[in-house]
Design a protein around this motif. Structure first.
Motif, PDB file in Angstrom:
ATOM      1  N   GLU A  61       0.840  -1.191   0.000  1.00  0.00           N
ATOM      2  CA  GLU A  61       0.000   0.000   0.000  1.00  0.00           C
ATOM      3  C   GLU A  61       0.881   1.249   0.000  1.00  0.00           C
ATOM      4  OE1 GLU A  61      -3.089  -0.132  -0.476  1.00  0.00           O
ATOM      5  OE2 GLU A  61      -3.544  -2.234  -0.043  1.00  0.00           O
ATOM      6  N   ASN A  62       0.253   2.410  -0.152  1.00  0.00           N
ATOM      7  CA  ASN A  62       1.023   3.654  -0.149  1.00  0.00           C
ATOM      8  C   ASN A  62       1.800   3.838   1.145  1.00  0.00           C
ATOM      9  OD1 ASN A  62       0.608   5.060  -2.684  1.00  0.00           O
ATOM     10  ND2 ASN A  62      -1.542   5.174  -2.110  1.00  0.00           N
TER      11      ASN A  62
ATOM     12  N   LYS B  32       5.440   6.077   6.952  1.00  0.00           N
ATOM     13  CA  LYS B  32       6.300   5.480   5.934  1.00  0.00           C
ATOM     14  C   LYS B  32       7.510   6.379   5.723  1.00  0.00           C
ATOM     15  CE  LYS B  32       6.234   3.574   1.216  1.00  0.00           C
ATOM     16  NZ  LYS B  32       5.495   3.517  -0.060  1.00  0.00           N
TER      17      LYS B  32
ATOM     18  N   GLU C 261      10.631   7.146   2.739  1.00  0.00           N
ATOM     19  CA  GLU C 261      11.064   6.910   1.367  1.00  0.00           C
ATOM     20  C   GLU C 261      12.317   7.731   1.072  1.00  0.00           C
ATOM     21  OE1 GLU C 261       8.209   7.281  -1.745  1.00  0.00           O
ATOM     22  OE2 GLU C 261       7.513   5.227  -1.409  1.00  0.00           O
TER      23      GLU C 261
ATOM     24  N   ASP D  20       1.756  10.414   0.219  1.00  0.00           N
ATOM     25  CA  ASP D  20       1.532   8.995   0.487  1.00  0.00           C
ATOM     26  C   ASP D  20       0.671   8.808   1.733  1.00  0.00           C
ATOM     27  OD1 ASP D  20       2.843   7.853  -1.654  1.00  0.00           O
ATOM     28  OD2 ASP D  20       4.752   7.666  -0.621  1.00  0.00           O
TER      29      ASP D  20
ATOM     30  N   ALA E 199      -2.888   9.957   1.018  1.00  0.00           N
ATOM     31  CA  ALA E 199      -3.628   9.023   0.177  1.00  0.00           C
ATOM     32  C   ALA E 199      -4.248   7.876   0.968  1.00  0.00           C
ATOM     33  CB  ALA E 199      -2.721   8.461  -0.918  1.00  0.00           C
TER      34      ALA E 199
ATOM     35  N   ALA F  71      -5.821   2.507  -2.576  1.00  0.00           N
ATOM     36  CA  ALA F  71      -5.668   2.876  -3.992  1.00  0.00           C
ATOM     37  C   ALA F  71      -6.242   1.780  -4.873  1.00  0.00           C
ATOM     38  CB  ALA F  71      -4.193   3.105  -4.308  1.00  0.00           C
TER      39      ALA F  71
ATOM     40  N   GLN G  88      -5.129   7.809  -5.249  1.00  0.00           N
ATOM     41  CA  GLN G  88      -3.697   7.573  -5.401  1.00  0.00           C
ATOM     42  C   GLN G  88      -3.018   8.906  -5.625  1.00  0.00           C
ATOM     43  OE1 GLN G  88      -1.474   5.568  -4.783  1.00  0.00           O
ATOM     44  NE2 GLN G  88      -0.446   4.603  -6.498  1.00  0.00           N
ATOM     45  N   ASP G  89      -1.874   9.099  -4.954  1.00  0.00           N
ATOM     46  CA  ASP G  89      -1.110  10.313  -5.223  1.00  0.00           C
ATOM     47  C   ASP G  89      -0.272  10.119  -6.477  1.00  0.00           C
ATOM     48  OD1 ASP G  89       0.822   8.549  -3.778  1.00  0.00           O
ATOM     49  OD2 ASP G  89       2.132  10.276  -4.060  1.00  0.00           O
TER      50      ASP G  89
ATOM     51  N   CYS H 222       1.920   5.827 -13.159  1.00  0.00           N
ATOM     52  CA  CYS H 222       1.760   5.060 -11.930  1.00  0.00           C
ATOM     53  C   CYS H 222       0.318   5.118 -11.438  1.00  0.00           C
ATOM     54  CB  CYS H 222       2.711   5.587 -10.858  1.00  0.00           C
ATOM     55  SG  CYS H 222       2.559   4.770  -9.262  1.00  0.00           S
TER      56      CYS H 222
ATOM     57  N   GLU I 235      -1.800   1.688 -11.483  1.00  0.00           N
ATOM     58  CA  GLU I 235      -1.966   1.067 -10.165  1.00  0.00           C
ATOM     59  C   GLU I 235      -3.419   1.073  -9.726  1.00  0.00           C
ATOM     60  OE1 GLU I 235       0.720   2.430  -7.164  1.00  0.00           O
ATOM     61  OE2 GLU I 235       2.416   1.379  -8.076  1.00  0.00           O
TER      62      GLU I 235
ATOM     63  N   ASN J  99      10.714   1.159   1.533  1.00  0.00           N
ATOM     64  CA  ASN J  99      11.238   1.628   0.257  1.00  0.00           C
ATOM     65  C   ASN J  99      12.597   0.992   0.030  1.00  0.00           C
ATOM     66  OD1 ASN J  99      13.024   4.449  -0.807  1.00  0.00           O
ATOM     67  ND2 ASN J  99      11.476   3.526  -2.089  1.00  0.00           N
TER      68      ASN J  99
END
Length: 760
Positions: A95-96, A111, A113, A137, A140, A217, A292-293, A301, A305, A563
């Motif tokens: 997931e995001n 998260k 990244e 993220d 979203a 998403a 979704q972002d 993407c 996605e 990530n």
């Protein structure tokens, strides 16, 4: 590309044209695709791809987006995560962002990244858009972003290029986050020559929502509309994070260039702030089916996605995408990584209400397509089909590589070259001088020059922030429930032993959260490594993944996402393997947090944990001798778990974990953060080892005298070693028995003067 820019017109490579011109040469290698990957695309489609399709596959099959070299190893997380560990996890890997239930109807998402390569090319915008991307993220998932953190790594502190990169990165992180009104509650700033020319700019965001507000998403519901909203789409960032982050820096351009130099994304934090509030109102009104972002790979993407995760296909009309550049081709529109954009799936009956909310916030919103009952992603441009693909082949069924894995030839020699024979300070005066030198070294010196550029307390929810061991944010005003977060990694430890070194990163982040009084519950990660085409790098990566997965299983907390960042090297020189581990903890009432420092005069100082002569990969060996070799400290995760339980049992007035720099650095920082001195007696019969060893599972705690017997009894019962070190004083002197006194003003000058002298 076969499409060309012509004033007043754009010549487009359509699906019909692709069918009728099968032998057209296409620049797939320049887009990062291998010969066999291009052949597979042709096999999937039964023809050559159009320019737009080639662009989509190239960015979505890049290392950064597809995880093609890491998938086979990341699958190990699934084999080690038990049902008990998954119990509180509402969303996980894939997931995001990961989402965990923290009780009382609240969920938290977090998260981390990477935005490494763009931040070298253009430090300010690279770092700023890294923050913007991770915030989206979190958004979203349906959450309000609450705070950010920034684990950063640079080359040698005194290197000329570090003076170019670091100020721009710090300004970008602060400029974007401050404009969003998000507090920066922690992070890292680490210097090492291996990051020269390849800084690591990792960004973490944490957000909160009610459990029922979780969004995922996916594009479900035939006839539902696809709405693009936020900023216009431009030429900035084409091939940026998706391609730039998927290749090694050439290393043959005098240190000033790259093999590829696509545009770095340009961020607008004020647009993102409005987008956040707009999204939260849309969520609150129940107007979003899926969202979704648009980050890495942009519309390629988001559309692939959403369609891939849904229950049908999707039809998109690129004519309707709001542009800020003229003459853009479909391939460029699909590949653009322009920032501050989101893509939502909305029921037809809700479209008008959706548009009214966007208009209220002055956010551009455009219906660009709809969910179909087929199994294809079809994209048109001026009435002609430019994309007709199975969406899963773009988004989720890219190449999977089993790269060669081989222990590096120099690994045994590196481990054998331990620090035992290095000259050590001896005698009171030499030890005193070494304490001061270590406190002033770039990796241990105060980060105040960095953090004072960040707003750490905006919105009033910040409870702890750097220089505390963990950041802490209040989630629920009514109950005081909150979360604590820490990000950590010692790349030198990982280089010496990737399995144990990654567990040491996990242990330190876990301990930092525990030291705040919170209960660790979940993990995120940002795995920064060199080229996956190097078997030695893949050995490091495989060992690190297994170390993290096994460590989390032993601690009983899940990895919720993360990530992978490969190709972090210049030419043949890779960075230190740097698996940054973020741990999230929950605290029922932030008023019960444990402050970082010494406590009050008269409190008793107790050292928890055992000190061994462990100096392999230590900060002392690095500062005093530029040495890297030997074995890292032993890791005992069961002891870390028991230590965390003892700390949550109460009776502690203040605490500070022991990590880089050992007990000496912990005493210096605790005194300066508390503004008071102390008197201690060193454990053991070797003052040097007592001061500079970096044995894990250790914490310095201040305990009120009335609580001492009960606290130490709990430690003994939990099998946590403890030793009374001394007492907190009412003076401004750090007194270590057998070493000349260290007045706090002298310590502060050493600790706080380094970064301003280098970068101020």
């Amino acid at each position: 590309m076969t499409a060309t820019h012509t004033p007043g017109a754009v010549h487009v490579d359509t699906v019909d044209h692709a069918v009728s011109t099968p032998e057209v040469n296409q620049p797939y290698r320049e887009l990062g695709l291998k010969d066999d990957e291009y052949a597979r695309i042709r096999e999937i489609l039964g023809r050559r791809p159009t320019d737009a399709e080639l662009a989509m596959y190239s960015v979505m099959w890049s290392e950064h987006c597809s995880y093609k070299s890491s998938k086979v190893h990341l699958a190990y997380f699934g084999t080690t995560t038990t049902e008990e560990m998954r119990a509180g996890m509402l969303a996980g890997i894939g997931e995001n962002a990961g989402v965990v239930d923290i009780g009382d109807g609240w969920a938290v998402t977090f998260k981390v990244e990477s935005h490494n390569h763009p931040s070298y090319v253009e430090p300010y915008q690279g770092a700023a858009t890294g923050v913007g991307g991770i915030v989206r993220d979190i958004l979203a998932m349906g959450a309000r972003p609450l705070a950010v953190m920034d684990p950063l790594r640079f080359g040698a502190a005194d290197a000329p290029d570090t003076r170019r990169v670091l100020p721009g990165v710090v300004a970008g992180v602060g400029g974007y986050g401050n404009c969003l009104g998000l507090p920066n509650i922690g992070g890292e700033v680490v210097f090492d020559p291996s990051y020269q020319g390849n800084p690591l700019v990792n960004a973490l965001c944490v957000g909160a929502m009610r459990v029922e507000d979780l969004h995922l998403a996916h594009a479900s519901g035939t006839g539902n509309k696809v709405i693009l909203f936020g900023a216009r789409t431009g030429l900035d960032g084409i091939g940026g994070v998706s391609v730039l982050a998927s290749d090694t820096f050439a290393g043959d351009e005098g240190g000033t260039g790259r093999k590829k130099l696509p545009s770095v994304q340009v961020g607008d934090p004020f647009m993102e702030k409005v987008l956040i509030e707009c999204c939260l109102e849309l969520f609150g009104a129940g107007l979003v089916v899926g969202i979704q972002d648009l980050g890495g790979a942009g519309l390629s993407c988001a559309t692939s996605e959403l369609a891939s995760a849904g229950d049908g296909g999707m039809l998109v009309n690129l004519d309707r995408v709001p542009l800020r550049a003229t003459g853009m081709t479909p391939a460029e529109i699909l590949s653009s990584e322009s920032q501050e954009r989101m893509c939502a799936v909305v029921r037809p009956s809700d479209v008008d209400a959706f548009m009214r909310v966007c208009a209220k916030w002055d956010v551009i919103a455009t219906e660009i397509g709809e969910v179909t009952d087929g199994d294809r992603l079809v994209i048109t441009w001026h009435g002609q089909t430019v994309v007709d693909v199975p969406p899963r082949t773009v988004a989720h069924e890219g190449p999977v590589y089993q790269r060669p894995v081989q222990r590096p030839a120099d690994q045994d020699a590196l481990v054998a070259a331990g620090p035992e024979q290095l000259p050590r300070p001896s005698g009171p005066d030499e030890l005193r001088a070494e304490i001061l030198r270590m406190a002033a070294s770039p990796n241990l010196a105060s980060r105040r020059w960095v953090t004072e550029q960040y707003d750490r307390y905006v919105r009033g929810g910040t409870v702890l922030a750097q220089p505390s061991d963990a950041g802490m944010i209040r989630v629920d005003e009514a109950t005081g429930r909150g979360v604590a977060i820490s990000c950590d990694c010692n790349g030198r430890f990982v280089r010496l032993d990737p399995y144990a070194g990654t567990q040491l990163a996990l242990a330190e982040a876990y301990r930092n959260v525990a030291v705040s009084g919170a209960r660790p519950v979940a993990v995120t990660n940002c795995l920064n490594f060199g080229s996956p085409e190097d078997p030695g790098v893949m050995w490091q990566f495989e060992q690190a993944v297994r170390g993290l997965a096994d460590g989390c299983a032993e601690l009983g907390i899940p990895v919720t996402g993360g990530n992978v960042s490969f190709y972090n090297q210049t030419g043949a020189t890779a960075i230190l393997p740097t698996p940054v581990v973020g741990v999230l903890g929950v605290i029922d009432d932030v008023a019960a947090r444990i402050p970082t420092g010494l406590g009050a005069p008269g409190d008793v100082l107790v050292l928890l944990g055992a000190t061994e002569p462990e100096l392999g990969g230590s900060e002392w060996a690095h500062v005093a001798h530029g040495h890297l070799g030997g074995r890292p400290p032993a890791v005992d995760l069961r002891r870390e778990r028991r230590l965390a339980e003892v700390l949550r049992g109460g009776g502690v007035a203040a605490a500070h974990d022991l990590s880089d720099g050992g007990l000496a650095q912990t005493l210096v920082e605790a005194c300066l953060l508390s503004g008071t001195g102390c008197r201690v007696t060193l454990p053991g019969d070797d003052p040097f080892v007592a001061l500079f060893s970096e044995s894990s599972a250790r914490v310095l705690v201040a305990v009120p005298p009335a609580e001492l017997d009960g606290f130490t009894a709990r430690c003994t019962e939990a099998d946590v070693p403890w030793r009374r070190l001394g007492t907190v004083g009412a003076t401004d002197v750090l007194e270590i028995e057998g070493i000349p006194a260290l007045p706090l003003p002298e310590l502060r000058t050493a600790w706080e003067g380094t970064l301003p002298a280098l970068f101020g």
